[in-house]
Design a protein around this motif. Sequence first.
Motif: not given
Length: 117
Positions: A37, A39-40, A44-45, A48, A50, A64, A68, A97
């Motif tokens: 995933v 995230y913007q 991780f906030q 999203k 996928t 997008w 990222i 992550n």
Amino acid sequence: MRGFIASLLFLATLAPAFAEGPIGTSGGPAINFAGCVAYQHADFQGAKFTLRGNYNLSYTGSKWNDQISSIACNVYCSLTAYQHRDFQGASYRFAANTQYVGDSWNDQISSARVRCK
């Protein structure tokens, strides 16, 4: 001359560091499917995106493109990011992550490959 050098050294200690922000890897969401995933925002906030495992995304799309800032992957997966669409330009493999992709990659990703074992 010594006074001049001492003044320069003193001023250098006051100047802010201009080092690149490091890639941050820790914690984050558990990804319970084969994939990643994006995230913007960092940590991780934000919105999203996928990406399922073993998938080639030749272009993130206009929404997008260059948006990222953090990536969470299943422990068996990794995401290789590319600076330009169609897997062109610089690339970097994110295998865990990543709470912040680093200054060099923040808002720079235009295509990606996700691979899972």
